[in-house]
Design an enzyme around this catalytic site. Structure first.
Site, mmCIF file in Angstrom:
data_model
loop_
_atom_site.group_PDB
_atom_site.id
_atom_site.type_symbol
_atom_site.label_atom_id
_atom_site.label_comp_id
_atom_site.label_asym_id
_atom_site.label_seq_id
_atom_site.Cartn_x
_atom_site.Cartn_y
_atom_site.Cartn_z
ATOM 1 C CG ASP A 197 -1.627 1.265 1.468
ATOM 2 O OD1 ASP A 197 -2.600 1.481 0.744
ATOM 3 O OD2 ASP A 197 -1.214 2.062 2.336
ATOM 4 C CD GLU A 228 -2.230 2.500 -3.455
ATOM 5 O OE1 GLU A 228 -1.654 2.520 -2.343
ATOM 6 O OE2 GLU A 228 -3.320 3.058 -3.657
#
Ligand SMILES: O=C(/C=C/c1ccc(O)c(O)c1)N[C@@H](Cc1ccc(O)cc1)C(=O)NCCCOc1c(-c2ccc(O)c(O)c2)oc2cc(O)cc(O)c2c1=O
Ligand SMILES: [Ca+2]
Length: 469
Positions: A197, A228
């Protein structure tokens, strides 16, 4: 290096966003395995804050870690272990959404989902433990208020607090060790890989340092990684900085495919090189994700489950196309409240996922991954993996193409198509995957087939070279 998902060549993972571990285990056994899905991306497994004051239990509370203990809104460690083992037993791998760029947001204090106390203003997280020295300081962050506020400056993007979230200093061995221990614990349990993330807010070389501290998987091989990185040609950070570390999310595709389905012309250009899209071998591809389906990061012009017909066409096309490694989103209904948490009872316990007799889900779970035009395309993508696009046709709001000599895909925006096309497939009778073989296609000795679509709900025909004799 970190690009093998360890699922025997299967090509599609499903993001069961906010599902509980008990429900994911059941879904692996009753659906994901038999549809040929490679694996499931689960919501963050670590202890996180419980937001109550400014909003009652929003979904984004899971992106504010308190520790790396495995008790979260989706269940406790025993339930997590049970789920990973049961999924792995039926050949469905588990990928963990790892929130390791930061801990909880400034201004928050109290206890997390595993009962650990914390105080973000003091950078105090005894549940790990992390303390002030383990976080970035103003000395390293070139911003007047300590927050990320200049996407044109890599130091600002990496070394400052993202929207007030306490930013860890991954240049320190201790911080790398704590995160590596978290990942190795998950590898021991049977997890096959990680979504990093907010990777854009971490230095690639510091992610590499963490990866170098990880064990091989018990069955051998390196864990699967996808990072990400929201890169829309709008800042200094590019996806290519991360391609040596595994797959990288390709957010520009979300806009491209939305445009492609709405305009249905030039679909061969959804990966046009004018947008510097990440090379296919490292592109992690999806139509929407948990964040941009709510209107963030990519603007409101994306396709989501809220417009089912266009969305089905977008996902089916994405799974048929030869670009990247793909993820299917599975959502819950949130209306126009972009912070709304998962379906819950009065005490905010997440509701179960009941399966209706028609295979759809109840309790406010959308289950896009169960929609026939989506679920049945996983088998298509698996069968045609590694082949190129051939026999391309894209006119009159219709598109059709072969994948090598392994499969053929056709879609008509109007819901109607009647054409004799050269498929390049061996002669034989084939099952249309989308209709669960209610429709069959005959390919003649010259590879030609009469393709008929008369279906407004699922205006798609797809078949693979496993002739139905
Ligand atoms: O909307 C959200 C949460 C969004 C979010 C959460 C997880 C993700 O993986 C993600 O991509 C976005 N959060 C709400 C509420 C919020 C939460 C925390 C906070 O300190 C302030 C507000 C929100 O309005 N956020 C501001 C806009 C979205 O800004 C966020 C981004 C983000 C958005 C666009 C970018 O180009 C980018 O590089 C990063 O990443 C996050 C990552 C996280 O791990 C946790 C976050 O709170 C966030 C995050 O707030
Ligand atoms: Ca950072």
């Amino acid at each position: 290096l970190y690009t093998d998902p360890h699922c025997n060549g299967k090509q599609v993972i499903v993001h069961l966003f906010e599902w509980k571990w008990t429900d994911i285990a059941l879904e692996c056994e009753r659906f994901l395995a038999k549809k040929g899905y490679c694996g499931v991306q689960v919501s963050p497994v670590n202890e996180h804050v419980m937001v109550t004051k400014d909003y009652p239990r929003p979904w984004w509370e899971r992106y504010q870690p308190v520790s790396y203990k495995l008790t979260s809104r989706s269940g406790n460690e025993a339930e997590f272990i049970d789920m990973v083992q049961r999924c792995k037993k039926v050949g469905v791998r588990v990928f963990v959404d790892a929130v390791v760029n930061h801990m909880a947001g400034l201004g928050r204090t109290g206890t997390g989902t595993a009962g650990s106390t914390f105080n973000s203003d003091n950078y105090d997280f005894p549940g790990v433990p992390f303390s002030r020295q383990h976080f970035n300081t103003r000395a390293r962050c070139p911003s007047h208020d300590g927050n990320v506020n200049n996407y044109g400056d890599p130091n600002n993007v990496r070394n400052c607090n993202l929207v007030g979230l306490t930013d860890l200093d991954h240049s320190q061995e201790y911080v790398q060790d704590m995160i590596a221990a978290f990942f190795n614990h998950l590898i021991d349990i049977g997890v096959a890989g990680f979504r990093i993330d907010a990777a854009k807010h971490m230095w690639p070389k510091e992610i590499t340092a963490i990866q170098n501290k990880l064990k091989d998987l018990p069955e051998g091989g390196r864990p699967f990684f996808y990072h990400e990185v929201i890169d829309q040609n709008d800042g200094a950070i590019t996806t290519t900085e991360y391609t040596a570390l595994g797959y990288v999310t390709e957010f520009r595709y979300c806009q491209k495919i939305a445009w492609g389905i709405r305009n249905f012309g030039d679909l061969n250009n959804v990966v046009d090189y004018g947008w510097h899209m990440t090379p296919s071998a490292n592109a992690f591809v999806f139509v929407d994700n948990h964040d941009n389906q709510r209107g963030h990061g990519g603007g409101g012009n994306l396709l989501t489950h809220k417009t089912p017909r266009d969305y089905k066409m977008a996902v089916a096309f994405t799974l048929a196309y030869d670009y990247g490694f793909t993820r299917v989103m599975s959502s819950y209904e949130f209306g126009d409240d972009s912070s709304l948490g998962p379906p819950h009872s009065a005490d905010f316990t997440t509701k179960d996922v009941p399966i209706n007799s028609d295979g759809s889900c109840g309790n406010g779970w959308v289950c896009e991954h169960r929609w026939r035009a989506i679920a049945n395309m996983a088998a298509f993508r698996n069968a045609v993996a590694g082949t190129d696009k051939r026999k391309w046709h894209n006119e009159n709001e219709q598109v059709s193409f072969a994948r090598g000599n392994k499969g053929f895909f056709a879609m008509a925006k109007s819901g109607h198509m009647d054409a004799t096309l050269d498929t390049g497939l061996p002669a034989g009778e084939y099952c249309d995957l989308i209709s669960d073989c209610a429709q069959k296609i005959t390919v003649d000795g010259s590879g030609r087939a009469h393709i008929v679509i008369n279906n407004n709900d699922d205006p798609i025909v797809a078949f693979i070279a496993v002739p139905y004799n």
